[in-house]
Design a protein around this motif. Structure first.
Motif, mmCIF file in Angstrom:
data_model
loop_
_atom_site.group_PDB
_atom_site.id
_atom_site.type_symbol
_atom_site.label_atom_id
_atom_site.label_comp_id
_atom_site.label_asym_id
_atom_site.label_seq_id
_atom_site.Cartn_x
_atom_site.Cartn_y
_atom_site.Cartn_z
ATOM 1 N N GLU A 553 0.828 -1.189 0.000
ATOM 2 C CA GLU A 553 0.000 0.000 0.000
ATOM 3 C C GLU A 553 0.871 1.250 0.000
ATOM 4 N N ALA A 554 0.310 2.315 -0.544
ATOM 5 C CA ALA A 554 0.993 3.605 -0.525
ATOM 6 C C ALA A 554 0.692 4.319 0.787
ATOM 7 N N TYR A 555 1.575 5.229 1.172
ATOM 8 C CA TYR A 555 1.262 6.045 2.343
ATOM 9 C C TYR A 555 0.394 7.221 1.911
ATOM 10 N N SER A 556 -0.347 7.746 2.868
ATOM 11 C CA SER A 556 -1.316 8.799 2.555
ATOM 12 C C SER A 556 -0.610 10.104 2.193
ATOM 13 N N LEU A 557 -1.378 10.985 1.575
ATOM 14 C CA LEU A 557 -0.851 12.284 1.179
ATOM 15 C C LEU A 557 -1.436 13.382 2.060
ATOM 16 N N LYS A 558 -0.815 14.531 2.039
ATOM 17 C CA LYS A 558 -1.325 15.706 2.733
ATOM 18 C C LYS A 558 -1.721 16.759 1.703
ATOM 19 N N TYR A 559 -2.214 17.872 2.180
ATOM 20 C CA TYR A 559 -2.593 18.950 1.269
ATOM 21 C C TYR A 559 -2.105 20.286 1.814
ATOM 22 N N HIS A 560 -1.941 21.243 0.908
ATOM 23 C CA HIS A 560 -1.485 22.575 1.292
ATOM 24 C C HIS A 560 -2.655 23.370 1.880
ATOM 25 N N LYS A 561 -2.378 24.051 2.980
ATOM 26 C CA LYS A 561 -3.402 24.868 3.627
ATOM 27 C C LYS A 561 -2.770 26.147 4.163
ATOM 28 N N GLU A 562 -3.491 27.240 3.965
ATOM 29 C CA GLU A 562 -3.017 28.517 4.497
ATOM 30 C C GLU A 562 -3.436 28.658 5.957
ATOM 31 N N PHE A 563 -2.457 28.962 6.795
ATOM 32 C CA PHE A 563 -2.709 29.160 8.219
ATOM 33 C C PHE A 563 -2.446 30.628 8.566
ATOM 34 N N ASN A 564 -3.292 31.158 9.420
ATOM 35 C CA ASN A 564 -3.108 32.526 9.915
ATOM 36 C C ASN A 564 -2.568 32.465 11.336
ATOM 37 N N ARG A 565 -1.354 32.972 11.503
ATOM 38 C CA ARG A 565 -0.725 32.972 12.819
ATOM 39 C C ARG A 565 -0.955 34.312 13.490
ATOM 40 N N PRO A 566 -1.263 34.299 14.785
ATOM 41 C CA PRO A 566 -1.572 35.559 15.482
ATOM 42 C C PRO A 566 -0.396 36.539 15.518
ATOM 43 N N SER A 569 1.582 38.914 10.244
ATOM 44 C CA SER A 569 0.576 39.645 9.471
ATOM 45 C C SER A 569 0.137 38.882 8.228
ATOM 46 N N GLU A 570 1.038 38.084 7.634
ATOM 47 C CA GLU A 570 0.720 37.333 6.432
ATOM 48 C C GLU A 570 0.452 35.869 6.765
ATOM 49 N N SER A 571 -0.387 35.236 5.930
ATOM 50 C CA SER A 571 -0.710 33.828 6.143
ATOM 51 C C SER A 571 0.474 32.944 5.784
ATOM 52 N N TYR A 572 0.487 31.753 6.353
ATOM 53 C CA TYR A 572 1.582 30.811 6.141
ATOM 54 C C TYR A 572 1.031 29.582 5.431
ATOM 55 N N LEU A 573 1.692 29.156 4.326
ATOM 56 C CA LEU A 573 1.258 27.983 3.573
ATOM 57 C C LEU A 573 1.919 26.744 4.174
#
Length: 716
Positions: A553-566, A569-573
């Motif tokens: 079996e293959a291992y699972s994949l993840k996905y890119h998500k933008e996170f806003n850190r307190p 000022s800019e979001s983090y991918l």
């Protein structure tokens, strides 16, 4: 009964007669972006099916009939009034386009009315302004009692007769002006009544308090305690009365309110399950094949260079190290010709049978002289011509699992692969063979020994599936090379696969990049979105077979998500894991796939939908101890299919599954592949030994012929 979001998505697409992008998100209200064609629906978990269908049909109405126009700057109309007239128009058009929706709209609005979604309660509806009553009339008019004056009825009729968006704007403008005028008249009446009431009360008016002059003999009131003068008291009363006047006039904005629109929106928000997890929609990234694929010449040149460097630093010569394995390769090539010829014969037979089945016979209009003597009892005296349909152009793409768990069966898997590639070469079928790995060195060096920073595999952005930078596909074989080059490359692969086997492990050096790695099978399926159409276009093929040889079996994949850190000022991918609330979305096919099941099967189903001219064939090398668990994943715990497959496994050490992500998923015994298929016995062998060797040879050939026969049936 819980609502099936995927069924509702298909309903929306069918109603819209286009592949809308439908998203079920944790939002309070539905919306449709007429520019991007994305329909966002709240997760109305508490809504009944008929209400859900009503809301979906309403939003699809906007998708079909509401144009992408910026009217706000041209028309000075509050949006709520346009919503009333446009809702009436698009619902009328939807019921006209789909007659069955009339029942859905009727039942849905009846349920909303019974549960008081418009928050009417015991209020007197006749006191509502015309906008509110018009909204009720076109939505729940069958269930509430409404009355209109002659002038109001004319406006209602104008709203009901709208056919275009411009007419809806005109009707909204008329409705707004009427409500505005009525509000102003009511405000004037209320203001006059308030002034009369104030002047007749015997007290001073607001202006009197402001203009009173303080008498020199006036004393502060006793009991005030705070020393407030009468001037201050007068100013306070003046401010209070000004606020009363503003209240009578309708507030600061003095715009008509449409309570029923707000009430319905608030009530619909309560249908959304606020405690549910938000759905995640991901898409396949477009990979840069130049960065993913290591071309055929580079792979084998690096192999030769590594061995040459290795031999220079050792006392051994090439012939001393590789003589034994090279001899085995030549022996295998000679013995494999029987199976290759069998494949060719089966292919030609099936191709000829298919061509004959699609043959057409027609009359030529020319007399057949050999039939003239039968004219008394035969009406068909004309010659006939049979046209054989042209065969389709085929091509094959092979994917070889180059992971660590394949070490014990790699040599036997490579032998199967060589049989298929020799077959392709003999019948002139173009092919490409890729081995997936995440161990190939992605950092290259220039002539000054400085690292060359590689280009990214794809443009990373929010919502895309993540593919690791170390992922590569080694193009180990290709039909573009001549026979001599191909044989040299096969020898390289055979040597490396031979060194992985237990008895020869570590006997010689494995070139850089050729070491076994992880199992980036899912990343390979993502790359096939670009590989298959390119391969098909370059070779002008009508049909492509994609064969994947793997053992796990293959291992699972993840996905890119933008996170806003307190603290930023800019979001983090960043990266996030795919869960049961995740969906794979394909904008080209319009399909959405739930990722609750195995990700590999989902990616395969997506490929099958996107490339209908491609057959996906899986070949799973499997141990006997794992067969039961593996088969139950596709047949269930107890079923006739399970018993049938297990009986096939016991007899032939192979099976085929038809209901997986592959068109056909073959299971091959790892131990049976490892057994030598040749009938070889010692000169002094006994009868029992000869019989045992013969049965063993037949059993192995039987397994190979069964699997290869089914494979040729798919190809031909």
């Amino acid at each position: 009964m819980p609502v099936n979001h995927e069924i509702k998505s298909q309903l929306a697409k069918l109603l819209a007669t286009e592949d809308l992008v439908v998203e079920h998100k944790k939002v309070e209200t539905a919306c449709f972006n007429v520019h991007t064609r994305v329909l966002t629906l709240p997760m109305w978990e508490k809504a009944s099916n008929i209400v859900y269908d009503l809301l979906v049909g309403h939003e699809v109405g906007h998708a079909l009939f509401t144009p992408d126009e910026d009217w706000i700057n041209e028309r000075k109309i509050p949006p709520q009034f346009v919503n009333i007239t446009e809702d009436a128009r698009i619902e009328k058009l939807m019921k006209r386009k789909y007659a069955g929706l009339a029942k859905t709209f009727y039942g849905g609005y009846k349920e909303l009315s019974d549960e008081d979604f418009f928050q009417l309660g015991d209020e007197d509806i006749s006191t509502y302004n015309l906008a509110d009553r018009a909204n009720l009339y076109f939505k729940v008019g069958n269930f509430v009692s409404l009355g209109f004056t002659v002038e109001e009825q004319n406006i209602i009729n104008q709203i009901g007769d709208t056919e275009t968006f411009v007419e809806a704007l005109d009707a909204a403008e008329v409705l707004y002006k009427y409500c505005k005028q009525n509000q102003q008249e009511e405000t004037k009446v209320n203001l006059d009544s308030h002034e009369n009431q104030s002047s007749g009360s015997g007290g001073n008016s607001a202006s009197d308090f402001g203009n009173q002059e303080k008498d020199e003999n006036d004393q502060p009131e006793m009991g005030g305690g705070d020393g407030s003068s009468s001037d201050e008291i007068g100013e306070q009363k003046s401010e209070e009365q000004e606020q009363e006047v503003k209240s009578v006039q309708g507030g600061e904005t003095s715009e008509p309110e449409v309570k029923t629109v707000d009430n319905l929106e608030d009530a619909l928000k309560n249908l959304v399950n606020q405690d549910a997890y938000d759905n995640v929609y991901v898409e396949i990234p477009k990979l840069n094949l130049e960065q993913v694929i290591v071309n055929n010449a580079e792979v084998h040149n690096k192999c030769k260079e590594s061995w040459a460097s290795y031999l220079d630093t050792n006392v051994y010569k090439s012939g001393e190290i590789f003589s034994e394995v090279d001899k085995k390769f030549r022996e295998f090539k000679r013995s494999a010709q029987k199976e290759v010829n069998y494949l060719v014969k089966e292919f030609e037979c099936r191709k000829a049978a298919d061509s004959y089945a699609r043959a057409t016979t027609a009359r030529t209009g020319v007399l057949d002289c050999t039939k003239l003597h039968t004219y008394k009892y035969n009406e068909d005296l004309f010659r006939k011509v049979t046209t054989l349909a042209d065969g389709k152009n085929h091509g094959l793409v092979f994917i070889l699992d180059w992971s660590g768990s394949m070490d014990r069966v790699m040599l036997d898997t490579v032998k199967q692969l060589f049989n298929l590639t020799w077959f392709c070469k003999k019948v002139n079928i173009p092919f490409e063979v890729y081995a997936f790995t995440n161990d190939y060195p992605i950092i290259q060096y220039d002539e000054n020994n400085k690292p060359i920073i590689p280009k990214p595999l794809y443009q990373k952005k929010d919502g895309l599936i993540h593919v690791q930078d170390q992922f590569s596909l080694m193009n180990i074989l290709t039909s573009k090379t001549n026979g001599k080059t191909m044989e040299d490359q096969m020898l390289n692969i055979y040597r490396i696969a031979h060194s992985f086997s237990k008895e020869y492990r570590g006997c010689y050096y494995i070139p850089i990049g050729w070491g076994l790695s992880g199992t980036p099978l899912n990343e390979t399926l993502v790359a096939l979105h670009e590989i298959l159409p390119t391969f098909q276009k370059e070779n002008k093929l009508q049909k492509v077979q994609c064969v994947i040889l793997t053992d796990g079996e293959a291992y699972s994949l993840k996905y890119h998500k933008e996170f806003n850190r307190p603290h930023e000022s800019e979001s983090y991918l960043g990266l996030n894991s795919l869960g049961t609330n995740s969906f794979l979305r394909d904008r080209k096919t319009g399909n959405t796939y739930s990722l609750k099941s195995d990700l590999t099967n989902v990616l395969l189903r997506n490929l099958r939908d996107k490339f209908p001219s491609v057959n996906f064939i899986g070949m799973r090398i499997i141990e006997s101890r794992d067969v039961g668990y593996f088969v139950r994943n596709y047949t269930g715990q107890v079923s006739s299919d399970y018993d049938k497959i297990m009986n096939s496994w016991k007899k032939e050490k192979s099976f085929s599954i038809k209901n997986s992500g592959y068109h056909t998923y073959f299971g091959l015994s790892a131990s049976a592949l490892a057994n030598d298929a040749e009938f070889e016995v010692a000169e002094d062998a006994t009868k029992t030994q000869i019989k045992s060797a013969f049965v063993k040879s037949l059993r192995s050939k039987k397994m190979n012929k069964k699997v290869l026969g089914e494979f040729i049936e798919l190809v031909a």
